[in-house]
Write an enzyme that holds these catalytic residues in place. Sequence first.
Site, PDB file in Angstrom:
ATOM      1  N   TYR A  51       8.365 -11.261 -24.154  1.00 24.82           N
ATOM      2  CA  TYR A  51       8.640 -10.926 -23.177  1.00 24.82           C
ATOM      3  C   TYR A  51       9.670 -11.940 -21.846  1.00 24.82           C
ATOM      4  O   TYR A  51       8.558 -12.658 -21.718  1.00 24.82           O
ATOM      5  CB  TYR A  51       7.865  -9.507 -22.626  1.00 24.82           C
ATOM      6  CG  TYR A  51       8.307  -9.033 -21.355  1.00 24.82           C
ATOM      7  CD1 TYR A  51       9.847  -8.185 -21.443  1.00 24.82           C
ATOM      8  CD2 TYR A  51       8.583  -9.335 -20.474  1.00 24.82           C
ATOM      9  CE1 TYR A  51      10.251  -7.127 -20.551  1.00 24.82           C
ATOM     10  CE2 TYR A  51       8.787  -8.922 -19.581  1.00 24.82           C
ATOM     11  CZ  TYR A  51       9.467  -7.679 -19.131  1.00 24.82           C
ATOM     12  OH  TYR A  51      10.158  -7.667 -18.120  1.00 24.82           O
ATOM     13  N   HIS A  81      19.809 -10.176  -9.315  1.00 24.47           N
ATOM     14  CA  HIS A  81      17.985  -9.303  -8.845  1.00 24.47           C
ATOM     15  C   HIS A  81      18.348  -9.456  -7.592  1.00 24.47           C
ATOM     16  O   HIS A  81      17.825  -8.731  -6.345  1.00 24.47           O
ATOM     17  CB  HIS A  81      16.558  -9.628  -9.727  1.00 24.47           C
ATOM     18  CG  HIS A  81      16.179  -9.546 -10.661  1.00 24.47           C
ATOM     19  ND1 HIS A  81      17.416  -8.808 -11.460  1.00 24.47           N
ATOM     20  CD2 HIS A  81      15.512  -8.707 -11.433  1.00 24.47           C
ATOM     21  CE1 HIS A  81      17.372  -7.999 -12.836  1.00 24.47           C
ATOM     22  NE2 HIS A  81      15.296  -7.732 -12.596  1.00 24.47           N
ATOM     23  N   ASN A 193       8.401 -12.658 -10.254  1.00 21.24           N
ATOM     24  CA  ASN A 193       7.023 -11.854 -10.777  1.00 21.24           C
ATOM     25  C   ASN A 193       5.823 -11.707  -9.304  1.00 21.24           C
ATOM     26  O   ASN A 193       4.975 -12.452  -9.599  1.00 21.24           O
ATOM     27  CB  ASN A 193       6.533 -12.192 -12.211  1.00 21.24           C
ATOM     28  CG  ASN A 193       7.420 -10.924 -13.384  1.00 21.24           C
ATOM     29  OD1 ASN A 193       6.575 -10.898 -14.133  1.00 21.24           O
ATOM     30  ND2 ASN A 193       7.739  -9.387 -12.239  1.00 21.24           N
ATOM     31  N   TYR A 276     -14.087  10.330  26.028  1.00 17.47           N
ATOM     32  CA  TYR A 276     -14.173   9.828  24.965  1.00 17.47           C
ATOM     33  C   TYR A 276     -13.709   7.851  24.681  1.00 17.47           C
ATOM     34  O   TYR A 276     -14.034   7.161  24.432  1.00 17.47           O
ATOM     35  CB  TYR A 276     -13.705  10.318  24.122  1.00 17.47           C
ATOM     36  CG  TYR A 276     -14.766  11.176  24.053  1.00 17.47           C
ATOM     37  CD1 TYR A 276     -15.667  11.820  24.183  1.00 17.47           C
ATOM     38  CD2 TYR A 276     -14.515  12.183  22.360  1.00 17.47           C
ATOM     39  CE1 TYR A 276     -16.886  12.648  23.644  1.00 17.47           C
ATOM     40  CE2 TYR A 276     -14.900  13.516  22.261  1.00 17.47           C
ATOM     41  CZ  TYR A 276     -16.354  13.125  22.930  1.00 17.47           C
ATOM     42  OH  TYR A 276     -17.042  14.486  21.850  1.00 17.47           O
ATOM     43  N   ARG A 279     -16.836   5.508  26.193  1.00 16.82           N
ATOM     44  CA  ARG A 279     -17.412   6.342  25.622  1.00 16.82           C
ATOM     45  C   ARG A 279     -17.757   5.376  23.643  1.00 16.82           C
ATOM     46  O   ARG A 279     -18.418   5.437  23.825  1.00 16.82           O
ATOM     47  CB  ARG A 279     -18.373   7.186  25.821  1.00 16.82           C
ATOM     48  CG  ARG A 279     -19.686   7.354  25.455  1.00 16.82           C
ATOM     49  CD  ARG A 279     -20.541   8.972  26.182  1.00 16.82           C
ATOM     50  NE  ARG A 279     -19.123   9.869  26.240  1.00 16.82           N
ATOM     51  CZ  ARG A 279     -19.230  11.364  25.142  1.00 16.82           C
ATOM     52  NH1 ARG A 279     -20.005  11.300  24.955  1.00 16.82           N
ATOM     53  NH2 ARG A 279     -18.213  11.608  26.585  1.00 16.82           N
ATOM     54  N   PHE A 324       1.780  -7.907 -11.322  1.00 18.93           N
ATOM     55  CA  PHE A 324       2.516  -8.026 -10.721  1.00 18.93           C
ATOM     56  C   PHE A 324       2.681  -6.155  -9.685  1.00 18.93           C
ATOM     57  O   PHE A 324       3.399  -6.281  -8.761  1.00 18.93           O
ATOM     58  CB  PHE A 324       3.503  -8.108 -11.174  1.00 18.93           C
ATOM     59  CG  PHE A 324       3.979  -6.920 -12.379  1.00 18.93           C
ATOM     60  CD1 PHE A 324       4.651  -5.947 -12.225  1.00 18.93           C
ATOM     61  CD2 PHE A 324       4.413  -7.362 -13.127  1.00 18.93           C
ATOM     62  CE1 PHE A 324       4.435  -4.901 -13.004  1.00 18.93           C
ATOM     63  CE2 PHE A 324       4.120  -6.414 -14.429  1.00 18.93           C
ATOM     64  CZ  PHE A 324       4.595  -4.939 -14.474  1.00 18.93           C
ATOM     65  N   GLU A 409       9.667   0.762 -15.836  1.00 16.48           N
ATOM     66  CA  GLU A 409       8.918   1.386 -15.126  1.00 16.48           C
ATOM     67  C   GLU A 409       8.828   2.318 -13.796  1.00 16.48           C
ATOM     68  O   GLU A 409       9.346   2.557 -12.598  1.00 16.48           O
ATOM     69  CB  GLU A 409       9.468  -0.377 -13.527  1.00 16.48           C
ATOM     70  CG  GLU A 409       9.914  -1.416 -14.968  1.00 16.48           C
ATOM     71  CD  GLU A 409      10.204  -2.400 -14.206  1.00 16.48           C
ATOM     72  OE1 GLU A 409      11.207  -2.576 -13.302  1.00 16.48           O
ATOM     73  OE2 GLU A 409      10.752  -3.444 -14.854  1.00 16.48           O
TER      74      GLU A 409
END
Length: 504
Positions: A51, A81, A193, A276, A279, A324, A409
Amino acid sequence: MILLDGKSKRIEEIVRVARGEEVVIPDGARARVEESRRTVERLVAESKRIYGITTGFGKFADVAISLNDLRTLQENLIVSHAVGTGDEFSEPEVRAATFLRANALAKGNSGVRLSLVESLVALLNRGVTPVVPQKGSVGASGDLAPLAHVALVLLGKGMARFGGQVIPGAEALSRAGIEPLTLEAKEGLALTNGVQMTAAVLALTIESGETLARSADILGSVTGQALSVIPDAYKEEIFKLRPHTGAGEVASNLRALIDGSGLTTGSGEVRVQDAYTLRCIPQVHGAVRQALSHARSVVEIESGSATDNPLILDDGTVVSGGNFHGQPLAVAADYLGLSLCSLANISERRVFRLFDPVASGLPTFLARDGGLNSGLMMLQYTAAALCSECKTLAHPASVDTIPTSAGQEDHVSMSTIAARKARDIASNVATVLAIEYVSACQAVDFRDPELLSPPGKAAYDLLRACVPPVLKDREMMGDVERARHLIVSGELVDAVSKVVGEIL
């Protein structure tokens, strides 16, 4: 000089590179990179079907690629990409991401040439910073779009910052004396990746968040003194009975920060117990510290991890996996972001009490000649708006997933979105704390600054050196910005530490 050796890095080391420190590849890392590269070259020579080396990517994993097209395959991956959008990441964020990706490759399980790692190092050491848009990553198969924009510059494409200018990547490389790369088998995949953009943003947010946490303790102590705090709630014995680490650290800080004050009171002198927001400072601030500690551990583990797919194992085996995937960082980033909201929420509530004459015994909105003057009234509005925005930003990104690559994916992390939101929350928190800083010092002026504890007086004097008291209405945006700078730069923590010792 920071070592690029594939080992885990402390947040401080990542930040140092982000801010300009140079890096060096030690001999051991060089040898590991070269050994894993020999494995890839052997597999290519044997025409093995693996791959991303001799196949397409994602849904195209079953498409065989001719040996003659392996270089084209890797370059096509990068150029196709690099489709990020929106405002660009800051230079420190991109430098941190570049460093983290290079460090992952230096681990020696990626199969890239040593010259590729050296080119990434050259970008860092010679001041070439790729322009990387912030939006477009889903945080699985890695931060594909952001890292592709980083890789574009290595090829002499894309845009980069160099010498204070944004110029074409090819020109930036030429000016810096760096030769453009031609990618070989697996190298485009190896460059993209991993979720190093996520880790970079998160690392810088953790560093700023830790400064904010220490500053919040200091400012809470000054506000407490202005409101005649009862110190009993910070006694060490209380925190031995519920021993959360963060709460114990904050209580220890508060005891040191108010020691010597002439403005604190005992139970029953002014009131039996505090609200609060005073405190419970240790419990609230302490929980934020524990979130910061968790996020730190996640990023530091990630910084020394191999996140490629496929991975080249030490015995030469090549395996596909999912290192990844950004889910560990996405969850940590969401946790950090929503926890930082608590610092803003409790700070804004302390500001509200300072402005309420019933709660504080001070003039309404800390105004002199109230009515004619509005005093600090609008600062609480701004703090409230920022707190509300933080709550919107705190909606977790990691619970969302949209399948990509035609369903191959089919679960993604949205980790970069989570990290960016945590960063934006931290920015808002810094402003809310700055508003408390200005407000607390104004309140102290109605008491007596000389009665502050020595650490409280150091914090007060630091602000008063650049922000005078508000005697009549004036523009206060600059006051808040100056106070904010003292917080985020670490000057407030440093000034107080000189008096009291290290703030935990």
